[in-house]
Enzyme design. Structure first.
Site, PDB file in Angstrom:
ATOM      1  N   ARG A 104       0.912  -1.165  -0.049  1.00  0.00           N
ATOM      2  CA  ARG A 104      -0.039  -0.073  -0.151  1.00  0.00           C
ATOM      3  C   ARG A 104       0.987   1.299   0.160  1.00  0.00           C
ATOM      4  O   ARG A 104       1.571   1.228   1.468  1.00  0.00           O
ATOM      5  CB  ARG A 104      -1.017  -0.091   0.922  1.00  0.00           C
ATOM      6  CG  ARG A 104      -2.565   0.505   0.691  1.00  0.00           C
ATOM      7  CD  ARG A 104      -2.683   0.060   2.303  1.00  0.00           C
ATOM      8  NE  ARG A 104      -2.057   0.831   4.358  1.00  0.00           N
ATOM      9  CZ  ARG A 104      -3.194   0.752   4.910  1.00  0.00           C
ATOM     10  NH1 ARG A 104      -3.913   1.004   4.909  1.00  0.00           N
ATOM     11  NH2 ARG A 104      -2.689   1.648   5.886  1.00  0.00           N
ATOM     12  N   THR A 108      -0.680   7.552  -1.428  1.00  0.00           N
ATOM     13  CA  THR A 108      -1.878   7.193  -1.710  1.00  0.00           C
ATOM     14  C   THR A 108      -2.311   6.741  -1.260  1.00  0.00           C
ATOM     15  O   THR A 108      -3.984   6.569  -1.744  1.00  0.00           O
ATOM     16  CB  THR A 108      -1.470   7.010  -3.618  1.00  0.00           C
ATOM     17  OG1 THR A 108      -1.535   6.175  -3.817  1.00  0.00           O
ATOM     18  CG2 THR A 108      -1.072   8.069  -3.910  1.00  0.00           C
ATOM     19  N   ASP A 200       0.785  -2.744  12.093  1.00  0.00           N
ATOM     20  CA  ASP A 200       0.869  -2.860  11.019  1.00  0.00           C
ATOM     21  C   ASP A 200       1.560  -4.857  10.796  1.00  0.00           C
ATOM     22  O   ASP A 200       2.586  -5.189  11.364  1.00  0.00           O
ATOM     23  CB  ASP A 200       2.160  -1.960  10.781  1.00  0.00           C
ATOM     24  CG  ASP A 200       2.792  -2.596   8.715  1.00  0.00           C
ATOM     25  OD1 ASP A 200       2.604  -1.708   8.663  1.00  0.00           O
ATOM     26  OD2 ASP A 200       2.991  -3.572   8.720  1.00  0.00           O
ATOM     27  N   ASP A 203       5.046  -5.774   8.968  1.00  0.00           N
ATOM     28  CA  ASP A 203       5.596  -5.115  10.818  1.00  0.00           C
ATOM     29  C   ASP A 203       5.993  -5.900  11.971  1.00  0.00           C
ATOM     30  O   ASP A 203       7.565  -6.473  12.356  1.00  0.00           O
ATOM     31  CB  ASP A 203       5.804  -3.242  10.886  1.00  0.00           C
ATOM     32  CG  ASP A 203       5.785  -2.949  10.089  1.00  0.00           C
ATOM     33  OD1 ASP A 203       7.147  -2.747   9.270  1.00  0.00           O
ATOM     34  OD2 ASP A 203       6.569  -1.593   9.788  1.00  0.00           O
TER      35      ASP A 203
HETATM   36  C1  PRP Z   1      -1.012  -4.207   4.530  1.00  0.00           C
HETATM   37  C2  PRP Z   1      -2.283  -5.696   4.680  1.00  0.00           C
HETATM   38  C3  PRP Z   1      -2.750  -5.295   3.414  1.00  0.00           C
HETATM   39  C4  PRP Z   1      -2.691  -4.076   3.531  1.00  0.00           C
HETATM   40  C5  PRP Z   1      -4.490  -3.644   3.870  1.00  0.00           C
HETATM   41  O1  PRP Z   1       0.421  -4.471   3.956  1.00  0.00           O
HETATM   42  O2  PRP Z   1      -1.552  -7.087   5.092  1.00  0.00           O
HETATM   43  O3  PRP Z   1      -2.807  -6.562   2.361  1.00  0.00           O
HETATM   44  O4  PRP Z   1      -2.435  -3.684   4.225  1.00  0.00           O
HETATM   45  O5  PRP Z   1      -4.835  -2.422   3.748  1.00  0.00           O
HETATM   46  P1  PRP Z   1      -5.827  -2.247   2.478  1.00  0.00           P
HETATM   47  O6  PRP Z   1      -6.767  -2.730   2.613  1.00  0.00           O
HETATM   48  O7  PRP Z   1      -5.824  -0.370   2.856  1.00  0.00           O
HETATM   49  O8  PRP Z   1      -5.217  -1.797   1.117  1.00  0.00           O
HETATM   50  P2  PRP Z   1       1.247  -3.404   3.795  1.00  0.00           P
HETATM   51  O9  PRP Z   1       1.023  -2.631   2.441  1.00  0.00           O
HETATM   52  O10 PRP Z   1       1.012  -2.811   4.682  1.00  0.00           O
HETATM   53  O11 PRP Z   1       2.320  -4.219   2.948  1.00  0.00           O
HETATM   54  P3  PRP Z   1       3.382  -5.924   3.744  1.00  0.00           P
HETATM   55  O12 PRP Z   1       2.149  -6.361   3.477  1.00  0.00           O
HETATM   56  O13 PRP Z   1       4.329  -5.997   2.357  1.00  0.00           O
HETATM   57  O14 PRP Z   1       3.773  -4.997   4.922  1.00  0.00           O
HETATM   58  N1  URA Z   2      -2.030  -2.779   6.843  1.00  0.00           N
HETATM   59  C1  URA Z   2      -2.117  -3.318   8.138  1.00  0.00           C
HETATM   60  O1  URA Z   2      -0.815  -3.876   8.657  1.00  0.00           O
HETATM   61  N2  URA Z   2      -2.432  -2.496   9.105  1.00  0.00           N
HETATM   62  C2  URA Z   2      -3.927  -2.062   9.269  1.00  0.00           C
HETATM   63  O2  URA Z   2      -4.204  -1.219  10.191  1.00  0.00           O
HETATM   64  C3  URA Z   2      -3.965  -1.206   7.931  1.00  0.00           C
HETATM   65  C4  URA Z   2      -3.474  -1.499   6.552  1.00  0.00           C
END
Ligand code: PRP
Ligand code: URA
Length: 209
Positions: A104, A108, A200, A203
């Site tokens: 994400r 944006t 997160d 993380d």
């Molecule tokens: C997180 C999570 C989802 C997304 C959810 O991933 O694991 O994929 O955010 O958010 P959304 O519903 O608003 O799209 P992230 O983008 O942090 O990536 P990562 O898993 O690589 O840390």
């Molecule tokens: N992605 C995450 O990992 N946590 C949230 O709360 C939203 C998006």
């Protein structure tokens, strides 16, 4: 309109509370995510069709039920979805695995695709797309778009925590995809994090913050 199943077995609620706790470190967090996913997978696979097979017990031959050669695919959304993969495979060990890489964009909040590799026989498979968090729903919606281009037999989406906004978005764009979650939380904050959520997920799984 698709269904939303909140799988709130006491064991799942208990373990999800441990997952949410900010004092839970990556090792325990990973273990708990895997455990909760396995417990949820039990419900997500509840509608697997059965067939009669004849076997011989030590006493006599008789017909019993077995899963009818169902072909399943598990598709984790990278990276946090990987934390759920083993939990599903524990119950469906012969499932094939596809990967969709999305992150994400922090400014944006739109999903950015960086990887997509899916089983070649996806048209014969029922897919479970997994990601711990359904926040705005942008990532799940985009991931489901990618897998739909390859015409799987069916798709379910499975997460640990959903925000009402994300549920609404997935239902709007993918009314044929049922959502399975352990909790639907209150709302999103100004940075589109789920409140109260768990922070997160990526993380916390991998200790990158
Ligand atoms: C997180 C999570 C989802 C997304 C959810 O991933 O694991 O994929 O955010 O958010 P959304 O519903 O608003 O799209 P992230 O983008 O942090 O990536 P990562 O898993 O690589 O840390
Ligand atoms: N992605 C995450 O990992 N946590 C949230 O709360 C939203 C998006």
């Amino acid at each position: 309109m698709s269904d939303v199943f909140v799988i709130d077995h006491p064991l799942i609620q208990h373990k999800l509370t441990l997952i949410r706790n900010k004092h839970t470190g990556p090792k325990e967090f990973r273990e708990l995510v895997k455990e909760v996913t396995t417990l949820m997978a039990y419900e997500v696979t509840r509608d697997l069709p059965l067939e009669d097979v004849e076997i011989e017990t030590p006493i006599k031959k008789a017909k019993f039920k077995m899963i009818a050669g169902k072909k399943i695919g598990v598709v984790p959304i990278l990276r946090a979805g990987l934390g759920m993969l083993e939990g599903v495979l524990k119950l469906t060990p012969t499932a094939k695995v596809g990967h969709v890489g999305l992150y994400r964009d922090p400014d944006t909040l739109e999903p950015v695709e960086y990887y997509c590799k899916l089983p070649t026989d996806i048209t014969e498979r029922d897919l479970i797309v997994v990601d711990p968090m359904l926040a705005t729903g942008g990532s799940a919606t985009a991931a489901i778009n990618f897998v739909k281009e390859r015409n799987p037999r069916s798709i379910k989406f499975m997460c640990l925590i959903a925000a009402p906004e994300g549920v609404k978005k997935v239902q709007k764009h993918h009314p044929d995809v049922d959502i399975y979650t352990a909790a639907v939380d209150e709302k999103l904050n100004d940075h589109a994090y789920i409140v109260p959520g768990l922070g997160d997920a990526g993380d916390r799984l991998y200790g990158t913050k």
